[in-house]
Design a protein around this motif. Structure first.
Motif, mmCIF file in Angstrom:
data_model
loop_
_atom_site.group_PDB
_atom_site.id
_atom_site.type_symbol
_atom_site.label_atom_id
_atom_site.label_comp_id
_atom_site.label_asym_id
_atom_site.label_seq_id
_atom_site.Cartn_x
_atom_site.Cartn_y
_atom_site.Cartn_z
ATOM 1 N N LYS A 172 16.160 -1.743 -1.887
ATOM 2 C CA LYS A 172 15.151 -0.962 -1.156
ATOM 3 C C LYS A 172 13.734 -1.485 -1.380
ATOM 4 O O LYS A 172 12.829 -1.182 -0.607
ATOM 5 C CB LYS A 172 15.255 0.509 -1.554
ATOM 6 C CG LYS A 172 16.593 1.144 -1.153
ATOM 7 C CD LYS A 172 16.668 2.593 -1.575
ATOM 8 C CE LYS A 172 17.931 3.251 -1.021
ATOM 9 N NZ LYS A 172 19.164 2.648 -1.551
ATOM 10 N N TYR A 173 13.548 -2.245 -2.437
ATOM 11 C CA TYR A 173 12.231 -2.849 -2.677
ATOM 12 C C TYR A 173 12.391 -4.085 -3.564
ATOM 13 O O TYR A 173 13.428 -4.289 -4.205
ATOM 14 C CB TYR A 173 11.269 -1.847 -3.326
ATOM 15 C CG TYR A 173 11.747 -1.262 -4.627
ATOM 16 C CD1 TYR A 173 11.533 -1.928 -5.844
ATOM 17 C CD2 TYR A 173 12.418 -0.043 -4.657
ATOM 18 C CE1 TYR A 173 11.981 -1.406 -7.032
ATOM 19 C CE2 TYR A 173 12.873 0.489 -5.847
ATOM 20 C CZ TYR A 173 12.650 -0.186 -7.027
ATOM 21 O OH TYR A 173 13.100 0.340 -8.212
ATOM 22 N N ILE A 174 11.361 -4.918 -3.554
ATOM 23 C CA ILE A 174 11.335 -6.128 -4.377
ATOM 24 C C ILE A 174 10.068 -6.084 -5.222
ATOM 25 O O ILE A 174 8.992 -5.764 -4.708
ATOM 26 C CB ILE A 174 11.321 -7.399 -3.498
ATOM 27 C CG1 ILE A 174 12.590 -7.469 -2.642
ATOM 28 C CG2 ILE A 174 11.198 -8.653 -4.362
ATOM 29 C CD1 ILE A 174 12.535 -8.584 -1.598
ATOM 30 N N ILE A 175 10.213 -6.384 -6.513
ATOM 31 C CA ILE A 175 9.042 -6.496 -7.391
ATOM 32 C C ILE A 175 8.872 -7.960 -7.766
ATOM 33 O O ILE A 175 9.770 -8.568 -8.356
ATOM 34 C CB ILE A 175 9.206 -5.640 -8.661
ATOM 35 C CG1 ILE A 175 9.380 -4.167 -8.292
ATOM 36 C CG2 ILE A 175 8.001 -5.819 -9.583
ATOM 37 C CD1 ILE A 175 9.647 -3.257 -9.478
ATOM 38 N N GLN A 215 3.585 -6.774 -8.082
ATOM 39 C CA GLN A 215 3.462 -6.146 -6.770
ATOM 40 C C GLN A 215 4.833 -5.679 -6.275
ATOM 41 O O GLN A 215 5.815 -6.406 -6.343
ATOM 42 C CB GLN A 215 2.860 -7.131 -5.774
ATOM 43 C CG GLN A 215 2.615 -6.543 -4.389
ATOM 44 C CD GLN A 215 2.020 -7.563 -3.432
ATOM 45 O OE1 GLN A 215 1.749 -8.702 -3.820
ATOM 46 N NE2 GLN A 215 1.817 -7.161 -2.183
ATOM 47 N N LYS A 216 4.872 -4.468 -5.742
ATOM 48 C CA LYS A 216 6.119 -3.885 -5.246
ATOM 49 C C LYS A 216 6.115 -3.899 -3.723
ATOM 50 O O LYS A 216 5.195 -3.375 -3.092
ATOM 51 C CB LYS A 216 6.268 -2.455 -5.771
ATOM 52 C CG LYS A 216 7.560 -1.766 -5.378
ATOM 53 C CD LYS A 216 7.629 -0.380 -6.018
ATOM 54 C CE LYS A 216 8.905 0.361 -5.642
ATOM 55 N NZ LYS A 216 8.968 1.693 -6.285
ATOM 56 N N ILE A 217 7.144 -4.514 -3.151
ATOM 57 C CA ILE A 217 7.255 -4.612 -1.695
ATOM 58 C C ILE A 217 8.396 -3.714 -1.231
ATOM 59 O O ILE A 217 9.559 -3.966 -1.543
ATOM 60 C CB ILE A 217 7.526 -6.064 -1.254
ATOM 61 C CG1 ILE A 217 6.418 -6.991 -1.762
ATOM 62 C CG2 ILE A 217 7.652 -6.156 0.273
ATOM 63 C CD1 ILE A 217 6.716 -8.454 -1.535
ATOM 64 N N ASN A 218 8.086 -2.672 -0.519
ATOM 65 C CA ASN A 218 9.104 -1.775 0.022
ATOM 66 C C ASN A 218 9.707 -2.409 1.274
ATOM 67 O O ASN A 218 8.978 -2.826 2.182
ATOM 68 C CB ASN A 218 8.495 -0.410 0.366
ATOM 69 C CG ASN A 218 8.195 0.415 -0.872
ATOM 70 O OD1 ASN A 218 9.072 0.604 -1.708
ATOM 71 N ND2 ASN A 218 6.960 0.881 -1.006
ATOM 72 N N LEU A 219 11.019 -2.473 1.332
ATOM 73 C CA LEU A 219 11.689 -3.123 2.461
ATOM 74 C C LEU A 219 11.884 -2.188 3.644
ATOM 75 O O LEU A 219 12.073 -2.655 4.778
ATOM 76 C CB LEU A 219 13.046 -3.675 2.002
ATOM 77 C CG LEU A 219 12.963 -4.788 0.958
ATOM 78 C CD1 LEU A 219 14.352 -5.126 0.435
ATOM 79 C CD2 LEU A 219 12.311 -6.026 1.546
ATOM 80 N N GLY A 220 11.877 -0.877 3.406
ATOM 81 C CA GLY A 220 11.961 0.080 4.494
ATOM 82 C C GLY A 220 13.197 -0.118 5.365
ATOM 83 O O GLY A 220 14.320 -0.195 4.868
ATOM 84 N N SER A 267 15.870 -2.868 4.636
ATOM 85 C CA SER A 267 16.642 -2.838 3.384
ATOM 86 C C SER A 267 18.068 -3.337 3.580
ATOM 87 O O SER A 267 18.528 -4.247 2.878
ATOM 88 C CB SER A 267 16.672 -1.414 2.815
ATOM 89 O OG SER A 267 15.405 -1.027 2.370
ATOM 90 N N THR A 327 19.652 -6.931 2.432
ATOM 91 C CA THR A 327 20.734 -6.904 1.441
ATOM 92 C C THR A 327 21.964 -7.624 1.972
ATOM 93 O O THR A 327 22.615 -8.383 1.239
ATOM 94 C CB THR A 327 21.092 -5.452 1.065
ATOM 95 O OG1 THR A 327 19.910 -4.745 0.686
ATOM 96 C CG2 THR A 327 22.075 -5.425 -0.098
#
Length: 217
Positions: free
Chosen positions: A126-129, A134-139, A142, A146
């Motif tokens: 759901k997100y990549i750090i 920095q945290k990137i939300n995949l929205g 996702s 994946t």
């Protein structure tokens, strides 16, 4: 050691002895034989491509025995995962037997992983750090991202399979990493001896993983 563990290990040993004795008959009946060609395949005798059978039925028996004898066990297996592994296994068997077209294989992989992740949401990224924090939300991306990761890894892992013990050694290495970071997991405790036996048979050219074995791993 827990009595149930001893019983599960004993039954797995018996199951694998029976499977080994029937190995060549299964391979011959299904025409799952790797024939040497003196080019890429340097083994000197015909070798059964039954690694997928070996892995799937061991995983299935570990699941059934663990749930029957130790219902409280700390396992990553459930019925959804078993069903998914079964479809991956069948997919791999057809690939071993008929050599599925690469584009069609890619499409099937995307469909399989998409369906699995739809029902198994906790594996969706759901997100990549990144390293800077920095945290990137995949929205909404996702599941597609994946699926992309699974498909790319599946293809890379399958292509990596070329030398005896290569894929199995890598998977055993992953089990060690999982044990270090996540602790004791029953499923891997039971699967590790199975993999060592498979590694021995692979080294002796008695059984190859084939696409079905690689896909399951």
């Amino acid at each position: 050691m827990n009595t149930n563990y001893i019983l599960i290990f004993s039954l797995l040993i018996l199951i694998n002895i029976i499977f080994y004795l029937a190995n060549y008959k299964i391979a011959k009946y299904l025409n799952l034989i790797d024939v040497p060609d003196s080019d890429r395949k340097i083994h000197t005798s015909n070798v059964p491509l039954t690694g997928g059978f070996f892995l799937f039925f061991n995983i299935l028996f570990i699941f059934l025995l663990s749930n029957y004898l130790s219902p409280e066990n700390n396992s990553i297996l459930n019925s959804q995962v078993i069903i998914f592994i079964f479809f991956i296994f069948i997919f791999g068997i057809f690939d071993d037997k008929f050599g599925i077209n690469a584009n069609f294989k890619l499409l099937l992989s995307i469909i399989c992983f998409s369906i699995f992740l739809f029902f198994y949401d906790n594996l969706v990224l759901k997100y990549i750090i990144i390293s800077t924090g920095q945290k990137i939300n995949l929205g909404i991306y996702s599941i597609p991202f994946t699926v992309f990761c699974f498909v790319i890894f599946q293809n890379a892992f399958n292509m990596y399979d070329g030398i005896n013990l290569q894929n199995i050694s890598y998977f055993l290495f992953l089990i060690i990493i999982i044990f270090i970071f996540f602790g004791f997991i029953d499923f891997y405790i039971f699967l590790a001896p199975v993999l060592f036996l498979l590694a021995f048979l692979n080294l002796k050219n008695k059984m190859f993983l084939g696409d079905s074995g690689s896909y399951i791993l």
